[in-house]
Design a protein around this motif. Structure first.
Motif, PDB file in Angstrom:
ATOM      1  N   PHE A 149      -6.099  10.978  -8.714  1.00 38.30           N
ATOM      2  CA  PHE A 149      -4.948  10.547  -8.144  1.00 38.30           C
ATOM      3  C   PHE A 149      -5.370  10.597  -6.340  1.00 38.30           C
ATOM      4  CE2 PHE A 149      -1.265  11.397  -5.101  1.00 38.30           C
ATOM      5  CZ  PHE A 149      -0.470  10.146  -5.243  1.00 38.30           C
ATOM      6  N   THR A 150      -5.941  11.827  -5.978  1.00 37.61           N
ATOM      7  CA  THR A 150      -6.269  11.985  -4.630  1.00 37.61           C
ATOM      8  C   THR A 150      -7.561  10.854  -4.341  1.00 37.61           C
ATOM      9  OG1 THR A 150      -5.940  14.293  -4.959  1.00 37.61           O
ATOM     10  CG2 THR A 150      -7.434  13.546  -3.055  1.00 37.61           C
ATOM     11  N   PHE A 204     -20.576   7.139  -9.149  1.00 34.64           N
ATOM     12  CA  PHE A 204     -19.423   6.527  -8.197  1.00 34.64           C
ATOM     13  C   PHE A 204     -18.442   7.067  -8.548  1.00 34.64           C
ATOM     14  CE2 PHE A 204     -23.158   3.797  -8.308  1.00 34.64           C
ATOM     15  CZ  PHE A 204     -23.061   3.334  -6.940  1.00 34.64           C
ATOM     16  N   PRO A 205     -17.018   6.829  -7.483  1.00 33.70           N
ATOM     17  CA  PRO A 205     -15.941   7.498  -7.574  1.00 33.70           C
ATOM     18  C   PRO A 205     -15.159   6.772  -8.598  1.00 33.70           C
ATOM     19  CG  PRO A 205     -16.157   5.850  -5.531  1.00 33.70           C
ATOM     20  CD  PRO A 205     -17.604   6.104  -6.294  1.00 33.70           C
ATOM     21  N   PHE A 206     -15.340   5.279  -8.949  1.00 37.25           N
ATOM     22  CA  PHE A 206     -14.549   4.649  -9.828  1.00 37.25           C
ATOM     23  C   PHE A 206     -14.263   5.222 -11.147  1.00 37.25           C
ATOM     24  CE2 PHE A 206     -17.097   1.506  -7.534  1.00 37.25           C
ATOM     25  CZ  PHE A 206     -15.953   1.186  -6.500  1.00 37.25           C
ATOM     26  N   ARG A 207     -15.373   5.785 -11.845  1.00 35.72           N
ATOM     27  CA  ARG A 207     -15.153   6.614 -13.150  1.00 35.72           C
ATOM     28  C   ARG A 207     -14.235   7.698 -12.949  1.00 35.72           C
ATOM     29  NH1 ARG A 207     -18.159  11.017 -15.748  1.00 35.72           N
ATOM     30  NH2 ARG A 207     -17.748  10.796 -17.962  1.00 35.72           N
ATOM     31  N   CYS A 208     -14.292   8.240 -11.814  1.00 38.95           N
ATOM     32  CA  CYS A 208     -13.553   9.631 -11.556  1.00 38.95           C
ATOM     33  C   CYS A 208     -11.958   9.198 -11.768  1.00 38.95           C
ATOM     34  CB  CYS A 208     -13.408  10.179 -10.163  1.00 38.95           C
ATOM     35  SG  CYS A 208     -15.377  10.894  -9.754  1.00 38.95           S
ATOM     36  N   ALA A 237     -13.365  13.432  -4.127  1.00 36.99           N
ATOM     37  CA  ALA A 237     -11.993  13.823  -3.556  1.00 36.99           C
ATOM     38  C   ALA A 237     -12.361  14.277  -2.063  1.00 36.99           C
ATOM     39  CB  ALA A 237     -11.329  14.686  -4.280  1.00 36.99           C
ATOM     40  N   VAL A 238     -13.025  15.253  -1.837  1.00 38.50           N
ATOM     41  CA  VAL A 238     -13.332  15.991  -0.408  1.00 38.50           C
ATOM     42  C   VAL A 238     -13.943  14.677   0.359  1.00 38.50           C
ATOM     43  CG1 VAL A 238     -14.775  17.504   0.886  1.00 38.50           C
ATOM     44  CG2 VAL A 238     -13.498  18.071  -1.530  1.00 38.50           C
ATOM     45  N   VAL A 239     -15.100  14.135  -0.074  1.00 38.99           N
ATOM     46  CA  VAL A 239     -15.661  12.918   0.681  1.00 38.99           C
ATOM     47  C   VAL A 239     -14.826  12.008   1.297  1.00 38.99           C
ATOM     48  CG1 VAL A 239     -17.440  11.246   0.583  1.00 38.99           C
ATOM     49  CG2 VAL A 239     -18.013  13.591  -0.029  1.00 38.99           C
TER      50      VAL A 239
END
Length: 260
Positions: A149-150, A204-208, A237-239
């Motif tokens: 969600f973040t 990549f962030p998409f899979r997350c 999330a942090v980045v």
């Protein structure tokens, strides 16, 4: 703590203010899940597995991905763009909290309603069907869901911030939603992608956003793969929190409010 609670409750009240929208969304998502059943049933036809997934596994994955997509839909990008364009964003500067945190906790209030009314019932049914107990994988799933969600919120926040430079974000938001849906596993399970693309997407962030929480939910044992996925999630999330804060700080310098 009280100021955060007030923002969350404001988001909850806003959701219940549009009860008809919640009801219709649940109805249309139910119809969509029924259509998905017949689509994937026809795709499998007489096949037992595709890329190692049975029909039940694929359909269950798609059910969860559908409700998670609905869960993340806080529309922060739309809200930001409208408030930046009409100048009401200035009200956020009068409150004793950073602008990003205000939008974040408002979004949490919105999704809390969806989580309790839609996500939890579906997840509990899935756990029952797959005969998975509510043990460690469910706890890790909830943690992964918060990180997902973040990440999704930060992407929406970054896109919403672009409104400082343009009056219309419609095309950009549609493009962002399409990319996330396709590369996160929202439209097709990532297990069905070519192996090369799967290996690439794991960084990549998409899979997350979709695939990682579902994979954790379906994994009865917490192994190195789950820990690695959570580390990648936490890193993104942090980045993205830092990038979204920096981008907003740079962009708000062009804000101009006219009027008395």
């Amino acid at each position: 703590m009280k100021k955060y609670t007030v923002l969350i409750l404001a988001g909850v009240k806003t959701s219940f203010k549009y009860r008809f929208k919640i009801i219709t969304s649940i109805l249309f998502n139910s119809i969509y899940l029924c259509l998905l059943y017949f689509v994937w049933r026809s795709i499998y036809n007489d096949k037992i597995t595709i890329s190692g997934l049975t029909f039940l596994q694929t359909y269950t994955y798609m059910c969860i991905s559908t409700v998670l997509t609905y869960l993340y839909n806080s529309r922060t990008d739309w809200k930001m763009s409208m408030r930046i364009v009409n100048g009401s964003i200035i009200s956020y500067y009068t409150k004793p909290l950073p602008v990003q945190l205000q939008f974040f906790f408002e979004a949490i209030g919105n999704v809390c309603v969806i989580f309790l009314l839609v996500v939890m019932p579906v997840v509990l049914v899935v756990l029952r069907i797959r005969q998975l107990g509510i043990y460690m994988n469910f706890v890790f799933f909830l943690f992964s869901l918060l990180l997902a969600f973040t990440i999704n919120f930060c992407m929406e926040y970054i896109v919403g911030t672009i409104a400082f430079f343009t009056e219309s974000l419609w095309g950009i938001i549609i493009l962002k939603n399409t990319l996330i849906s396709f590369f996160s596993g929202g439209l097709i399970p990532l297990r069905l992608f070519p192996e090369t693309m799967q290996s690439l997407l794991q960084w990549f962030p998409f899979r997350c956003i979709i695939d990682v929480p579902i994979s954790i939910l379906f994994e009865p044992n917490i192994g190195i793969d789950v820990i690695f996925a959570l580390i990648v999630q936490l890193t993104w999330a942090v980045v993205l929190v830092l990038v979204s804060q920096l981008f907003f700080k740079i962009s708000e310098k062009v804000l101009t409010i006219n009027g008395g």
